[in-house]
Design a protein around this motif. Structure first.
Motif, PDB file in Angstrom:
ATOM      1  N   LEU A 148       0.823  -1.207   0.000  1.00 47.91           N
ATOM      2  CA  LEU A 148       0.000   0.000   0.000  1.00 47.91           C
ATOM      3  C   LEU A 148       0.862   1.263   0.000  1.00 47.91           C
ATOM      4  N   THR A 149       2.154   1.075  -0.174  1.00 48.13           N
ATOM      5  CA  THR A 149       3.096   2.180  -0.368  1.00 48.13           C
ATOM      6  C   THR A 149       3.277   2.398  -1.862  1.00 48.13           C
ATOM      7  N   PRO A 150       3.067   3.615  -2.372  1.00 44.33           N
ATOM      8  CA  PRO A 150       3.249   3.819  -3.816  1.00 44.33           C
ATOM      9  C   PRO A 150       4.708   3.696  -4.225  1.00 44.33           C
ATOM     10  N   MET A 151       4.924   3.300  -5.464  1.00 49.40           N
ATOM     11  CA  MET A 151       6.273   3.175  -5.994  1.00 49.40           C
ATOM     12  C   MET A 151       6.943   4.543  -6.051  1.00 49.40           C
ATOM     13  N   PRO A 152       8.198   4.658  -5.612  1.00 47.39           N
ATOM     14  CA  PRO A 152       8.892   5.940  -5.718  1.00 47.39           C
ATOM     15  C   PRO A 152       9.230   6.271  -7.170  1.00 47.39           C
ATOM     16  N   ASP A 153       9.671   7.496  -7.394  1.00 43.92           N
ATOM     17  CA  ASP A 153       9.964   7.928  -8.766  1.00 43.92           C
ATOM     18  C   ASP A 153      11.394   7.613  -9.176  1.00 43.92           C
ATOM     19  N   ARG A 154      11.970   6.600  -8.577  1.00 41.07           N
ATOM     20  CA  ARG A 154      13.308   6.138  -8.940  1.00 41.07           C
ATOM     21  C   ARG A 154      13.356   4.627  -8.732  1.00 41.07           C
ATOM     22  N   ARG A 155      14.349   4.011  -9.338  1.00 47.99           N
ATOM     23  CA  ARG A 155      14.489   2.575  -9.171  1.00 47.99           C
ATOM     24  C   ARG A 155      15.195   2.283  -7.855  1.00 47.99           C
ATOM     25  N   LEU A 156      14.575   1.465  -7.013  1.00 45.53           N
ATOM     26  CA  LEU A 156      15.171   1.098  -5.743  1.00 45.53           C
ATOM     27  C   LEU A 156      16.367   0.185  -5.961  1.00 45.53           C
ATOM     28  N   ASN A 157      17.379   0.323  -5.094  1.00 50.46           N
ATOM     29  CA  ASN A 157      18.529  -0.574  -5.225  1.00 50.46           C
ATOM     30  C   ASN A 157      18.257  -1.878  -4.470  1.00 50.46           C
ATOM     31  N   ALA A 158      19.167  -2.820  -4.594  1.00 48.80           N
ATOM     32  CA  ALA A 158      18.957  -4.153  -4.018  1.00 48.80           C
ATOM     33  C   ALA A 158      18.772  -4.091  -2.506  1.00 48.80           C
ATOM     34  N   ARG A 159      19.568  -3.269  -1.838  1.00 47.27           N
ATOM     35  CA  ARG A 159      19.453  -3.192  -0.378  1.00 47.27           C
ATOM     36  C   ARG A 159      18.114  -2.611   0.037  1.00 47.27           C
ATOM     37  N   GLU A 160      17.662  -1.570  -0.649  1.00 50.77           N
ATOM     38  CA  GLU A 160      16.368  -0.965  -0.319  1.00 50.77           C
ATOM     39  C   GLU A 160      15.229  -1.965  -0.502  1.00 50.77           C
ATOM     40  N   ARG A 161      15.328  -2.787  -1.520  1.00 46.22           N
ATOM     41  CA  ARG A 161      14.255  -3.759  -1.769  1.00 46.22           C
ATOM     42  C   ARG A 161      14.173  -4.802  -0.659  1.00 46.22           C
ATOM     43  N   GLU A 162      15.303  -5.039   0.004  1.00 47.44           N
ATOM     44  CA  GLU A 162      15.304  -5.996   1.106  1.00 47.44           C
ATOM     45  C   GLU A 162      14.918  -5.347   2.431  1.00 47.44           C
ATOM     46  N   GLU A 163      15.278  -4.093   2.643  1.00 46.97           N
ATOM     47  CA  GLU A 163      15.162  -3.481   3.961  1.00 46.97           C
ATOM     48  C   GLU A 163      14.052  -2.441   4.100  1.00 46.97           C
ATOM     49  N   LEU A 164      13.629  -1.851   2.992  1.00 43.94           N
ATOM     50  CA  LEU A 164      12.584  -0.838   3.057  1.00 43.94           C
ATOM     51  C   LEU A 164      11.302  -1.446   3.608  1.00 43.94           C
ATOM     52  N   SER A 165      10.662  -0.740   4.533  1.00 44.12           N
ATOM     53  CA  SER A 165       9.426  -1.248   5.129  1.00 44.12           C
ATOM     54  C   SER A 165       8.226  -0.593   4.475  1.00 44.12           C
ATOM     55  N   ALA A 166       7.177  -1.378   4.290  1.00 44.57           N
ATOM     56  CA  ALA A 166       5.918  -0.819   3.808  1.00 44.57           C
ATOM     57  C   ALA A 166       5.298   0.037   4.911  1.00 44.57           C
ATOM     58  N   THR A 167       4.380   0.901   4.524  1.00 45.03           N
ATOM     59  CA  THR A 167       3.741   1.820   5.463  1.00 45.03           C
ATOM     60  C   THR A 167       2.381   1.285   5.887  1.00 45.03           C
ATOM     61  N   SER A 168       2.163   1.217   7.189  1.00 47.92           N
ATOM     62  CA  SER A 168       0.849   0.831   7.685  1.00 47.92           C
ATOM     63  C   SER A 168      -0.148   1.957   7.434  1.00 47.92           C
ATOM     64  N   MET A 169      -1.348   1.590   7.083  1.00 45.42           N
ATOM     65  CA  MET A 169      -2.409   2.575   6.844  1.00 45.42           C
ATOM     66  C   MET A 169      -3.154   2.944   8.126  1.00 45.42           C
ATOM     67  N   LEU A 170      -2.827   2.305   9.251  1.00 46.21           N
ATOM     68  CA  LEU A 170      -3.619   2.476  10.465  1.00 46.21           C
ATOM     69  C   LEU A 170      -3.098   3.596  11.364  1.00 46.21           C
ATOM     70  N   ASP A 171      -4.022   4.225  12.041  1.00 50.20           N
ATOM     71  CA  ASP A 171      -3.681   5.126  13.130  1.00 50.20           C
ATOM     72  C   ASP A 171      -3.150   4.245  14.259  1.00 50.20           C
ATOM     73  N   LYS A 172      -1.929   4.487  14.713  1.00 51.87           N
ATOM     74  CA  LYS A 172      -1.241   3.589  15.635  1.00 51.87           C
ATOM     75  C   LYS A 172      -2.099   3.274  16.864  1.00 51.87           C
ATOM     76  N   GLY A 173      -2.185   1.977  17.171  1.00 50.58           N
ATOM     77  CA  GLY A 173      -2.922   1.541  18.344  1.00 50.58           C
ATOM     78  C   GLY A 173      -4.416   1.437  18.145  1.00 50.58           C
ATOM     79  N   THR A 174      -4.901   1.606  16.916  1.00 55.44           N
ATOM     80  CA  THR A 174      -6.337   1.530  16.648  1.00 55.44           C
ATOM     81  C   THR A 174      -6.598   0.574  15.486  1.00 55.44           C
ATOM     82  N   LEU A 175      -7.866   0.366  15.226  1.00 51.57           N
ATOM     83  CA  LEU A 175      -8.285  -0.441  14.078  1.00 51.57           C
ATOM     84  C   LEU A 175      -8.675   0.434  12.899  1.00 51.57           C
ATOM     85  N   TYR A 176      -8.421   1.722  12.996  1.00 52.20           N
ATOM     86  CA  TYR A 176      -8.928   2.657  11.993  1.00 52.20           C
ATOM     87  C   TYR A 176      -7.798   3.255  11.171  1.00 52.20           C
TER      88      TYR A 176
END
Length: 356
Positions: A148-176
């Motif tokens: 649910l993270t949009p693709m950046p406007d550059r090509r990610l390198n190998a390390r970023e593809r392994e370590e980059l974390s996706a973004t949670s859509m939730l308000d922390k500590g809630t179900l919303y």
């Protein structure tokens, strides 16, 4: 064949694996075919060790959580409107129909929905089957995770593809959903994914489903395919139906009619779904959990595990035709890769694929 499977099949014939013959005699104490299959390695080791697909016609075999994949193709690491993540897992293989749909979604969402491109997570192992870790499904090449993270406007390198974390859509500590993270483009992307006739379900966190129910003002005819489930607040899960005419592939039952913005969704916002399991009162020792064996999967999966790999490891470049079929470029001629079509002599390995 991978080394684990090769050792197994060297000791046990295919007939024994399939349990069709070789019944043991009482005098010799030889095991029956079923007993021999029980002593083999867990299915996740056989399929998890395969580095390349089975050189067989494309076929999804079994059910999403109990099956395998023949003739899988890999989505390339990069396209104009997608990038594949966690490349080291080698889980970007799928049935050609699924790969075509993911690429189509990436193009159309970029063109019409304000979504710059997809970050593609796990699809399946080269031969599908149970995984060494993670998913219970994703076994037949018809499931794909999209961040649910949009693709950046550059090509990610190998390390970023392994370590980059996706973004949670939730308000922390809630179900919303967090309104500072969620955008209308997220909604448009999900509705488009659900709109495709091939798609059976889209799994999202209940909070995301509620956000769609509360805010989507457009056509809701496909919203019922978007199903709330645990997790899935960092990514959404696309599941497509068995390809038309598929033999030995089992789809889920259709989701209930309607957009799904009813009591079934409200249940997710009660205590019941999140309550801890009741403690065990029986103090008797529990037997160890039984590992899934090759004999537990559809019989055709033994052939998939035993099949040779590609005739060549040369990368093949693919394009997608106007109706979304992956097409192999081979000099002056092209051949469309469809389910149950003969597998091309050069199996499509991961390669950057430009759009026509």
């Amino acid at each position: 064949m991978n080394a684990i499977a090769r050792r197994w099949f060297a000791r046990n014939s295919m007939m024994a694996i399939l349990g069709l013959a070789l019944l043991g005699s009482g005098a010799s104490g030889s095991p029956t075919g079923a007993q021999a299959a029980e002593t083999g390695p867990p299915a996740k080791q056989i399929f998890g060790a395969a580095k390349l697909p089975a050189a067989l016609p494309a076929r999804a075999i079994g059910f999403y959580s109990k099956g395998c994949l023949a003739g899988g193709v890999a989505i390339p690491a990069d396209g104009e409107t997608w990038q594949a993540m966690r490349l080291s897992r080698n889980r970007r293989w799928g049935h050609p129909d699924l790969i075509a749909l993911v690429e189509r979604l990436s193009r159309e969402a970029a063109a019409h929905d304000g979504w710059p491109g997809l970050l593609v997570g796990d699809i399946a192992q080269p031969r599908g089957g149970p995984m060494l870790s993670g998913h219970a499904s994703h076994q037949v090449g018809l499931d794909a995770d999209v961040w649910l993270t949009p693709m950046p406007d550059r090509r990610l390198n190998a390390r970023e593809r392994e370590e980059l974390s996706a973004t949670s859509m939730l308000d922390k500590g809630t179900l919303y959903v967090d309104p500072d993270i969620w955008t209308p483009a997220h909604a448009r992307l999900l509705i488009r994914a659900a709109s495709y006739a091939e798609v059976e379900r889209i799994f999202v966190h209940p909070g995301i489903k509620k956000k769609l129910c509360d805010t989507w003002k457009g056509d809701r005819s496909s919203m019922g395919k978007i199903r709330p489930y645990y997790g899935h607040h960092y990514h959404f899960h696309i599941r497509i139906k068995c390809p038309p005419g598929a033999s030995g592939c089992r789809s889920q039952n259709p989701p209930p009619a309607g957009p799904g913005c009813d009591a079934s969704l409200a249940w997710w916002f009660t205590d019941e779904p999140w309550a801890p399991a009741e403690p065990e009162t029986d103090d008797k020792p529990k037997p160890a959990k039984r590992e899934i064996r090759l004999s537990d999967l559809p019989a055709a999966c033994a052939r998939v595990a035993d099949a040779p790999g590609p005739a060549s490891e040369a990368e093949a470049t693919f394009r997608v035709d106007p109706v979304g079929n992956p097409v192999r470029n081979s000099g002056s001629e092209s051949s469309t890769v469809k389910g149950f079509a003969p597998l091309p002599r050069v199996v499509p390995l991961p390669a950057w694929r430009p759009r026509d």
